[in-house]
Write a protein that holds these residues in place. Structure first.
Motif, PDB file in Angstrom:
ATOM      1  N   SER A  16     -37.520  14.652 -15.051  1.00 50.12           N
ATOM      2  CA  SER A  16     -36.950  14.488 -16.381  1.00 50.12           C
ATOM      3  C   SER A  16     -36.180  15.714 -16.832  1.00 50.12           C
ATOM      4  CB  SER A  16     -38.065  14.195 -17.387  1.00 50.12           C
ATOM      5  OG  SER A  16     -38.743  13.005 -17.057  1.00 50.12           O
ATOM      6  N   ASN A  54     -42.982  15.867 -16.201  1.00 50.16           N
ATOM      7  CA  ASN A  54     -41.549  16.174 -16.172  1.00 50.16           C
ATOM      8  C   ASN A  54     -41.080  16.481 -14.763  1.00 50.16           C
ATOM      9  OD1 ASN A  54     -41.743  17.966 -19.348  1.00 50.16           O
ATOM     10  ND2 ASN A  54     -41.562  15.780 -18.944  1.00 50.16           N
ATOM     11  N   GLU A  64     -36.900  13.061 -23.542  1.00 47.49           N
ATOM     12  CA  GLU A  64     -37.531  13.254 -22.236  1.00 47.49           C
ATOM     13  C   GLU A  64     -36.500  13.216 -21.121  1.00 47.49           C
ATOM     14  OE1 GLU A  64     -41.198  11.432 -19.517  1.00 47.49           O
ATOM     15  OE2 GLU A  64     -40.733  10.559 -21.481  1.00 47.49           O
ATOM     16  N   ASN A  65     -35.600  12.228 -21.159  1.00 47.20           N
ATOM     17  CA  ASN A  65     -34.535  12.223 -20.149  1.00 47.20           C
ATOM     18  C   ASN A  65     -33.231  11.711 -20.772  1.00 47.20           C
ATOM     19  OD1 ASN A  65     -34.256   9.388 -19.900  1.00 47.20           O
ATOM     20  ND2 ASN A  65     -35.727   9.285 -18.229  1.00 47.20           N
TER      21      ASN A  65
END
Length: 440
Positions: free
Chosen positions: A309, A304, A242-243
């Protein structure tokens, strides 16, 4: 049997998602029980062509409305309903400041029940009829969501959140008999008991649910993989890539794996019916691993964007070829509305820094939240479409729901213009009614 007359929107099987929508301006949808008693689509098509075959069947007529498949959502967190729209500097601070304190409240059975009732009602109000959803690390939270989904006759999947380290101690999986069984073993026992109680009951399904790799020990991930091997028809859900901070953390904790995604494969958690949220920071090796395993990505564009993200790479996913579909990711996601999610996916697709930018067609956007998401779940031909044999979950859309929407849809000269105007201008007001397949 029941018959409904309105415009019909559904999807051609095995068609290019960019040009897959069938739109019948004046259609007839006929539903009735299959051999097991579940209401399914028996016939659909132009009203003039079908009316003689069903002349004795009363027809509910909805002029000016559109019947479309119920939306399928691949990833959400029902315990995070109260933390939607909470400001934060990024994913990890958002979890620590808002999500974990709220999830602590799900140790109380009554709190779980009222939260589940609100969450399911909000999903239905927005036209979501099938969903893969996170609960918390409390068994009561899983039972509460299954009870409510069963009461509403929904096709729903959830499971106990597996989390035995790197989180507040009150949220880690707990042993029922301290000193006799440790928390990790208890979490796997609880998961199997919940699975055996709920999986396959009515329209419910169990999902083995590690929160994400960093919050599970090797022993817990290994046990989850063994559970998945014993029950090959259950779902698996988690988060991945995700990040960049999360990726660095996962790589430090599992250095023997070739990538963050590969960690799940190494523990037997990457296969058909496994759905991983986000899948943003992938290379082609990760994409190929998704494709070859049969796993699917839950694309979560509003969360997101909200948490900065990153952007899902549609061109990369299509080039290598793995399955994906859309998800609201409430409460990091900012809306329950599939129309808001589809619009955000359009923005994400267009973004061209660090990836290829492209304009997703309105038909593909709609497919991602219905038939495409059903395919990602291994439920193609079961939900997400209105072809004969599909379960009869559908939404009734009113393209005149707001003055601006009515003005714009009246000017639509093509199917893509009609669909895109609803995606851009639609919200919960566009969903006039949600109809759920029920056993008879």
């Amino acid at each position: 049997m029941k018959a409904y007359r309105a415009a019909l929107l559904y999807f051609k099987p095995e068609a290019d998602p960019r040009q897959c929508v069938v739109y019948e301006p004046d259609g007839l949808l006929v539903v009735g029980p299959n051999a097991s008693g579940t209401q399914v689509v028996l016939a659909l098509g132009p009203y003039d062509a079908l009316q003689a075959d069903y002349a004795r069947l009363p027809v509910q007529h909805w002029p000016g409305r559109i019947i479309a498949p119920g939306f399928v959502d691949l990833h959400s967190h029902y315990p995070q309903t109260n933390v939607i729209a909470s400001p934060a500097d990024g994913l990890l601070p958002w979890l620590e400041d808002y999500t974990f304190p709220e999830e602590n409240r799900f140790s109380a059975t009554e709190y779980c029940a009222q939260a589940a009732q609100f969450f399911v009602a909000e999903m239905l109000r927005n036209g979501v009829t099938t969903a893969l959803t996170f609960a918390t690390s409390h068994p009561a939270s899983v039972n509460a969501l299954f009870v409510e989904a069963q009461a509403q006759h929904l096709r729903w999947m959830t499971g106990l959140c597996l989390m035995d380290r790197h989180a507040p101690s009150s949220l880690l999986n707990q042993p029922s008999m301290p000193g006799r069984v440790d928390a990790t073993e208890q979490s796997l026992i609880d998961s199997e008991e919940l699975l055996q109680r709920w999986h396959g009951v009515d329209r419910l399904g169990y999902a083995i649910t590690p929160r994400f790799a960093p919050t599970s020990t090797d022993a817990q991930l290994r046990g989850a993989g063994e559970l998945a091997a014993r029950y090959p028809d259950v779902w698996i859900q988690s988060h991945v890539a995700e990040n960049k901070d999360e990726i660095a953390w996962a790589r430090a904790l599992f250095p023997a794996s070739s990538s963050y995604l590969a960690t799940y494969a190494d523990f037997g958690l990457l296969r058909q019916r496994s759905v991983y949220a986000h899948c943003i920071h992938f290379d082609d090796a990760d994409r190929a691993l998704m494709r070859d395993s049969g796993a699917a990505a839950a694309v979560c564009p509003t969360s997101n964007l909200f948490l900065a993200s990153g952007f899902f790479d549609y061109a990369g996913a299509d080039r290598v070829g793995f399955k994906y579909g859309l998800a609201n990711d409430v409460g990091g996601g900012t809306s329950f509305s599939p129309f808001h999610t589809m619009l955000a996916a359009y923005y994400v697709g267009r973004e061209g820094r660090g990836k290829t930018g492209l304009s997703l067609s309105p038909q593909q956007l709609w497919w991602q939240h219905t038939a495409g998401a059903a395919q990602a779940l291994g439920l193609e031909g079961v939900v997400g479409n209105l072809l004969p044999g599909c379960e009869a979950d559908f939404v009734l859309l009113n393209p005149q729901a707001t003055p601006l929407l009515a003005r714009r849809t009246a000017q639509a000269a093509t199917l893509d213009e009609l669909l895109f105007s609803m995606i851009v201008l639609g919200d919960d007001r566009l969903v006039e009614r949600t109809v759920i397949s029920q056993a008879v």
